[in-house]
Design an enzyme around this catalytic site. Structure first.
Site, PDB file in Angstrom:
ATOM      1  N   GLN A  99       0.808  -1.215   0.000  1.00 29.69           N
ATOM      2  CA  GLN A  99       0.000   0.000   0.000  1.00 29.69           C
ATOM      3  C   GLN A  99       0.845   1.270   0.000  1.00 29.69           C
ATOM      4  O   GLN A  99       0.301   2.374  -0.010  1.00 29.69           O
ATOM      5  CB  GLN A  99      -0.925  -0.018   1.220  1.00 29.69           C
ATOM      6  CG  GLN A  99      -1.920  -1.167   1.198  1.00 29.69           C
ATOM      7  CD  GLN A  99      -2.610  -1.386   2.534  1.00 29.69           C
ATOM      8  OE1 GLN A  99      -2.403  -0.665   3.497  1.00 29.69           O
ATOM      9  NE2 GLN A  99      -3.456  -2.422   2.590  1.00 29.69           N
ATOM     10  N   HIS A 161      -0.965   0.049   5.616  1.00 34.63           N
ATOM     11  CA  HIS A 161      -1.593   1.080   6.453  1.00 34.63           C
ATOM     12  C   HIS A 161      -0.723   2.322   6.656  1.00 34.63           C
ATOM     13  O   HIS A 161      -0.282   2.632   7.762  1.00 34.63           O
ATOM     14  CB  HIS A 161      -1.992   0.491   7.808  1.00 34.63           C
ATOM     15  CG  HIS A 161      -2.971  -0.625   7.723  1.00 34.63           C
ATOM     16  ND1 HIS A 161      -3.571  -1.177   8.822  1.00 34.63           N
ATOM     17  CD2 HIS A 161      -3.458  -1.324   6.663  1.00 34.63           C
ATOM     18  CE1 HIS A 161      -4.380  -2.156   8.454  1.00 34.63           C
ATOM     19  NE2 HIS A 161      -4.319  -2.260   7.129  1.00 34.63           N
ATOM     20  N   GLU A 264     -15.986   2.806   8.175  1.00 38.01           N
ATOM     21  CA  GLU A 264     -16.655   3.889   8.896  1.00 38.01           C
ATOM     22  C   GLU A 264     -16.539   5.228   8.177  1.00 38.01           C
ATOM     23  O   GLU A 264     -15.604   5.465   7.419  1.00 38.01           O
ATOM     24  CB  GLU A 264     -16.036   4.064  10.286  1.00 38.01           C
ATOM     25  CG  GLU A 264     -16.116   2.861  11.201  1.00 38.01           C
ATOM     26  CD  GLU A 264     -15.477   3.108  12.553  1.00 38.01           C
ATOM     27  OE1 GLU A 264     -15.583   2.217  13.409  1.00 38.01           O
ATOM     28  OE2 GLU A 264     -14.865   4.195  12.761  1.00 38.01           O
ATOM     29  N   TYR A 274     -11.299   7.948  18.617  1.00 38.69           N
ATOM     30  CA  TYR A 274     -12.227   7.258  17.730  1.00 38.69           C
ATOM     31  C   TYR A 274     -12.196   5.745  17.896  1.00 38.69           C
ATOM     32  O   TYR A 274     -12.798   5.027  17.104  1.00 38.69           O
ATOM     33  CB  TYR A 274     -12.004   7.727  16.288  1.00 38.69           C
ATOM     34  CG  TYR A 274     -12.483   9.147  16.151  1.00 38.69           C
ATOM     35  CD1 TYR A 274     -13.770   9.427  15.745  1.00 38.69           C
ATOM     36  CD2 TYR A 274     -11.679  10.214  16.561  1.00 38.69           C
ATOM     37  CE1 TYR A 274     -14.251  10.724  15.707  1.00 38.69           C
ATOM     38  CE2 TYR A 274     -12.136  11.517  16.527  1.00 38.69           C
ATOM     39  CZ  TYR A 274     -13.427  11.771  16.101  1.00 38.69           C
ATOM     40  OH  TYR A 274     -13.905  13.061  16.079  1.00 38.69           O
ATOM     41  N   TYR A 285      -9.070 -10.351  10.838  1.00 33.37           N
ATOM     42  CA  TYR A 285      -8.893 -11.106   9.598  1.00 33.37           C
ATOM     43  C   TYR A 285      -8.643 -12.596   9.873  1.00 33.37           C
ATOM     44  O   TYR A 285      -9.190 -13.462   9.202  1.00 33.37           O
ATOM     45  CB  TYR A 285      -7.705 -10.556   8.796  1.00 33.37           C
ATOM     46  CG  TYR A 285      -8.019  -9.337   7.977  1.00 33.37           C
ATOM     47  CD1 TYR A 285      -9.034  -9.332   7.037  1.00 33.37           C
ATOM     48  CD2 TYR A 285      -7.264  -8.171   8.126  1.00 33.37           C
ATOM     49  CE1 TYR A 285      -9.316  -8.205   6.279  1.00 33.37           C
ATOM     50  CE2 TYR A 285      -7.521  -7.048   7.360  1.00 33.37           C
ATOM     51  CZ  TYR A 285      -8.545  -7.073   6.440  1.00 33.37           C
ATOM     52  OH  TYR A 285      -8.809  -5.954   5.690  1.00 33.37           O
TER      53      TYR A 285
END
Length: 391
Positions: A99, A161, A264, A274, A285
């Site tokens: 990523q 991430h 979300e 949060y 997972y």
């Protein structure tokens, strides 16, 4: 560590969070997850341009032209129906794997000529990498003088991430999202990566508030808390992939990946928690067991939860004139869902309805342009720029 011990420790963390907020006015109510909203009507997609290599982010220059980042470390200027590569002079060590890569882009809103260009990127190696913020100047032909303004304080391994969106605020400071570093069993130091999202000593799993030179804004939202990093604006995030602001109310919205379900949208406020990984609507997972609890006192509930995961990416707040009935709505792209989701809000920012706009390709970014039009960037080896227009 035996599973029974892990569960015990997890419950202790949740209990500690709850006890820390005893006396709160009320416990938040669970949010009901949505699968696929009903189809939106009266719109169509038109292709603006094709051939952007692995595009990730888009932004507009003061003269109205568009810049698009390529994940492998390239920058492109929209030129008619194609993309012209723009040289980047001095880009730091790019980590383009998984990523990671060259990610979001923003143009300094105060610049009219020779604008400052801000980009987020993964930098380092497979064994040691982090999200950084860089800035250069566009002279009309190339971006020159690129320098690093900010780097996440803890390095990690692997390609998961990184975040990482940029949102300029009216005072010319900016918000920057940072992912939590990766899925279990990924570790950063002696902790699971995701647990760093609850640590104010770490930048990972946060939204940061920076000046346009990459410095913390004042003493930060958590001034006075032990070991708190002054750049942190909000915490308890897994991997925020979209940031948008309502220019009328000033509310900031973020969309965020869950793991197995539980994606979300949140209303972001300074100094708030949060929840991740203490509070979530998602499953692990590997084990398929719930991660944390759905309601934890002291954490903020999302305004939207999607299960199964559409994998949100890109977020726009719509104020255009082409669709008057859509004004005041959020538009969230999705990678796995291959669609754009309209989230209708009332004047108080409460969700009143949702609709689905199928795209048929992985959506990497959604933005409203200076022309008031909605643009969609697809996530492909040769990506397309699409525009949502009335049918």
């Amino acid at each position: 560590m035996p599973s029974i011990v892990r569960k015990f420790l997890s419950k202790k963390l949740v209990l500690a969070a709850a006890l820390a907020t005893v006396g709160a006015a009320a416990v938040a109510q669970e949010v009901t997850p949505v699968d696929k909203p009903p189809l939106a009507k009266g719109w169509k997609l038109e292709t603006v341009a094709t051939g952007a290599p692995q595009p990730w982010g888009m932004a507009w220059l003061p003269d109205g032209r568009m810049l698009v980042t390529g994940k492998q470390g390239t920058l492109h200027l929209l030129n008619g129906k194609s993309f012209q590569q723009i040289p980047l002079d001095g880009l730091p060590n790019l980590y383009a794997s998984g990523q990671g890569g060259l990610l979001d882009i923003a143009v300094h809103p105060a610049d009219k000529t020779n604008p400052r260009i801000y980009m987020t990127m993964a930098s380092g190696t497979d064994d040691e990498n982090r999200t950084v913020l860089v800035q250069g100047v566009f002279d009309g032909k190339r971006v020159t003088g690129i320098k690093q303004l900010f780097a996440v304080n803890l390095g990690k391994s692997g390609g998961q991430h990184f975040g990482s969106r940029i949102l300029f605020l009216p005072d010319n400071t900016l918000l920057m999202s940072i992912g939590d570093g990766g899925n279990t069993p990924q570790r950063i130091g002696n902790m699971l990566a995701r647990d760093h999202a609850q640590s104010l000593a770490s930048h990972t799993g946060k939204i940061l508030h920076l000046t346009d030179t990459g410095q913390p804004v004042g003493k930060g939202a958590f001034a006075g808390k032990d070991n708190a990093r002054p750049e942190i604006y909000s915490y308890g995030h897994r991997n925020v992939q979209g940031l948008a602001r309502d220019p009328k109310s000033g509310r900031v919205y973020a969309n965020e990946h869950g793991s197995r379900g539980g994606d979300e949208i949140n209303v972001i406020e300074a100094g708030k928690n949060y929840g991740w990984p203490l509070q979530s609507y998602t499953l692990d997972y590997g084990t398929r067991e719930p991660i944390g609890m759905k309601v934890v006192p002291g954490t903020v509930q999302p305004i939207v939860v999607w299960t199964p995961s559409p994998a949100p990416s890109g977020l726009a707040f719509y104020t255009g004139k082409a669709f008057p009935q859509w004004q005041g709505s959020l538009f969230s792209g999705s990678l796995a869902g291959q669609d754009v989701r309209r989230v209708q809000l009332d004047a108080q920012g409460k969700v009143t309805a949702q609709e689905l706009l199928p795209v048929g390709k992985r959506v990497r970014d959604v933005r409203q342009g200076p022309d008031g039009q909605l643009y969609v960037l697809t996530d492909e080896a040769k990506g397309s720029l699409l525009r949502i227009v009335p049918r």
